[in-house]
Write an enzyme that holds these catalytic residues in place. Structure first.
Site, PDB file in Angstrom:
ATOM      1  N   ASP A  55       0.816  -1.212   0.000  1.00 35.87           N
ATOM      2  CA  ASP A  55       0.000   0.000   0.000  1.00 35.87           C
ATOM      3  C   ASP A  55       0.851   1.264   0.000  1.00 35.87           C
ATOM      4  O   ASP A  55       0.455   2.285  -0.557  1.00 35.87           O
ATOM      5  CB  ASP A  55      -0.983   0.002   1.175  1.00 35.87           C
ATOM      6  CG  ASP A  55      -2.262   0.763   0.843  1.00 35.87           C
ATOM      7  OD1 ASP A  55      -2.781   0.579  -0.274  1.00 35.87           O
ATOM      8  OD2 ASP A  55      -2.729   1.567   1.671  1.00 35.87           O
ATOM      9  N   GLU A  96       0.372  11.045   5.367  1.00 41.66           N
ATOM     10  CA  GLU A  96       0.159   9.606   5.204  1.00 41.66           C
ATOM     11  C   GLU A  96       1.450   8.879   4.822  1.00 41.66           C
ATOM     12  O   GLU A  96       1.741   7.799   5.331  1.00 41.66           O
ATOM     13  CB  GLU A  96      -0.919   9.381   4.132  1.00 41.66           C
ATOM     14  CG  GLU A  96      -1.375   7.934   4.072  1.00 41.66           C
ATOM     15  CD  GLU A  96      -2.683   7.789   3.308  1.00 41.66           C
ATOM     16  OE1 GLU A  96      -3.639   8.517   3.639  1.00 41.66           O
ATOM     17  OE2 GLU A  96      -2.739   6.967   2.393  1.00 41.66           O
ATOM     18  N   GLU A 148     -11.092   6.347  -2.244  1.00 46.41           N
ATOM     19  CA  GLU A 148     -11.074   6.743  -0.828  1.00 46.41           C
ATOM     20  C   GLU A 148     -12.174   6.037  -0.031  1.00 46.41           C
ATOM     21  O   GLU A 148     -11.950   5.587   1.091  1.00 46.41           O
ATOM     22  CB  GLU A 148     -11.242   8.260  -0.700  1.00 46.41           C
ATOM     23  CG  GLU A 148     -10.117   9.083  -1.321  1.00 46.41           C
ATOM     24  CD  GLU A 148      -8.790   8.998  -0.586  1.00 46.41           C
ATOM     25  OE1 GLU A 148      -8.364   7.885  -0.225  1.00 46.41           O
ATOM     26  OE2 GLU A 148      -8.173  10.062  -0.389  1.00 46.41           O
ATOM     27  N   GLU A 218      -9.620  -3.035  -6.286  1.00 50.66           N
ATOM     28  CA  GLU A 218      -9.480  -3.018  -4.825  1.00 50.66           C
ATOM     29  C   GLU A 218      -9.575  -4.445  -4.266  1.00 50.66           C
ATOM     30  O   GLU A 218      -8.825  -4.812  -3.368  1.00 50.66           O
ATOM     31  CB  GLU A 218     -10.549  -2.122  -4.182  1.00 50.66           C
ATOM     32  CG  GLU A 218     -10.299  -0.620  -4.368  1.00 50.66           C
ATOM     33  CD  GLU A 218      -9.164  -0.065  -3.493  1.00 50.66           C
ATOM     34  OE1 GLU A 218      -8.701  -0.762  -2.570  1.00 50.66           O
ATOM     35  OE2 GLU A 218      -8.739   1.068  -3.761  1.00 50.66           O
TER      36      GLU A 218
HETATM   37  C1  LIG Z   1      -5.310   0.275  -2.587  1.00 50.03           C
HETATM   38  C2  LIG Z   1      -5.715   1.501  -1.840  1.00 50.03           C
HETATM   39  N1  LIG Z   1      -6.913   2.039  -2.054  1.00 50.03           N
HETATM   40  C3  LIG Z   1      -7.291   3.147  -1.386  1.00 50.03           C
HETATM   41  C4  LIG Z   1      -6.462   3.761  -0.479  1.00 50.03           C
HETATM   42  C5  LIG Z   1      -6.916   4.963   0.288  1.00 50.03           C
HETATM   43  N2  LIG Z   1      -6.383   6.168  -0.231  1.00 50.03           N
HETATM   44  C6  LIG Z   1      -5.254   6.732   0.264  1.00 50.03           C
HETATM   45  O1  LIG Z   1      -4.599   6.297   1.151  1.00 50.03           O
HETATM   46  C7  LIG Z   1      -5.212   3.166  -0.275  1.00 50.03           C
HETATM   47  N3  LIG Z   1      -4.328   3.649   0.610  1.00 50.03           N
HETATM   48  N4  LIG Z   1      -4.878   2.031  -0.949  1.00 50.03           N
END
Ligand SMILES: Cc1ncc(CNC=O)c(N)n1
EC number: 3.5.99.2
Length: 229
Positions: A55, A96, A148, A218
């Protein structure tokens, strides 16, 4: 018996309609076994660490994507307030990235050695295609919102009533599961809904396709780290 007037019906946003139409896929992305295993405490820490490392790479690619949405808002938006919401998103990504670095060192992960897995590369490729100036603001802001909200809905589930999330994972869940993050997602949803309401059929079709694409990516992203749950 209350009957909804035509005016009220029109107020049901495009996004609410999609969420109803694609409930199964949305649940697949926001109630993934990895998330359920965080919530019930059965999570295998190796899976968590693998997710965290992947991530971090994703978020680095997400920054230029969000910057591209900012550029589109500046060029195409009919509401000046959109820029502030998106700019807030850019700003919080700096925090972040620092958080990922701290969290990784806590878990003994060396981020410079992380190799992106296939699903991650594919998702980052999608982000890159969405950065193209040919992609309309409406499509891009819809994509931004769904990316998000998947994390918001997922991690909020891990801190909700009756969750048994391990203490050492609570900070992660708070990052995306917090009330503040939910509000930010709501602001993005409002912008996307406003734009979708005015969009052409062609644009609507593209936006819905992108929405579905992202939900699938996702799921693939979670699958990458799920290990043996
Ligand atoms: C794979 C994925 N999708 C959404 C997010 C959330 N957005 C930012 O942090 C994230 N971190 N990773």
């Amino acid at each position: 018996m209350e009957q909804k007037s035509k005016e009220e019906e029109k107020k049901v946003g495009v996004i609410e309609t999609w969420l109803r139409k694609h409930t199964l896929l949305f649940k697949g992305a926001t109630r993934h076994p990895l998330i359920l295993s965080i919530r019930d405490g059965s999570i295998d820490i190796a899976s968590f660490k693998s997710w965290l490392a992947q991530d971090y790479l994703f978020v680095r690619a997400f920054v230029p994507f969000v910057a591209s949405v900012l550029i589109k808002a500046w060029k195409e938006s009919d509401e000046s307030g959109d820029m502030e919401v998106i700019l807030g998103g850019v700003a919080s990504l700096e925090d972040e990235i620092s958080w990922f670095k701290r969290e990784a060192s806590k878990w003994g992960i060396s981020l410079s050695e992380v190799v992106p897995q296939q699903a991650n590369k594919k998702y980052c490729g999608l982000l890159e295609s969405l950065m193209s100036p040919d992609v309309e603001y409406t499509v891009a802001i819809t994509a931004f919102w769904v990316i998000e909200v998947v994390y918001q809905e997922s991690f909020a589930h891990c801190i909700g009533e009756g969750s048994k999330t391990p203490q050492e994972l609570k900070e992660t869940c708070e990052r995306w599961g917090s009330e503040a993050f939910a509000k930010y997602c709501q602001s993005l949803q409002n912008i996307a809904n406003r734009r979708l309401q005015k969009a052409s059929d062609e644009e609507l079709k593209k936006a819905e396709h992108t929405f579905l694409n992202i939900l699938e990516y996702e799921v693939d992203f979670w699958n990458m780290s799920r290990g043996n749950v």
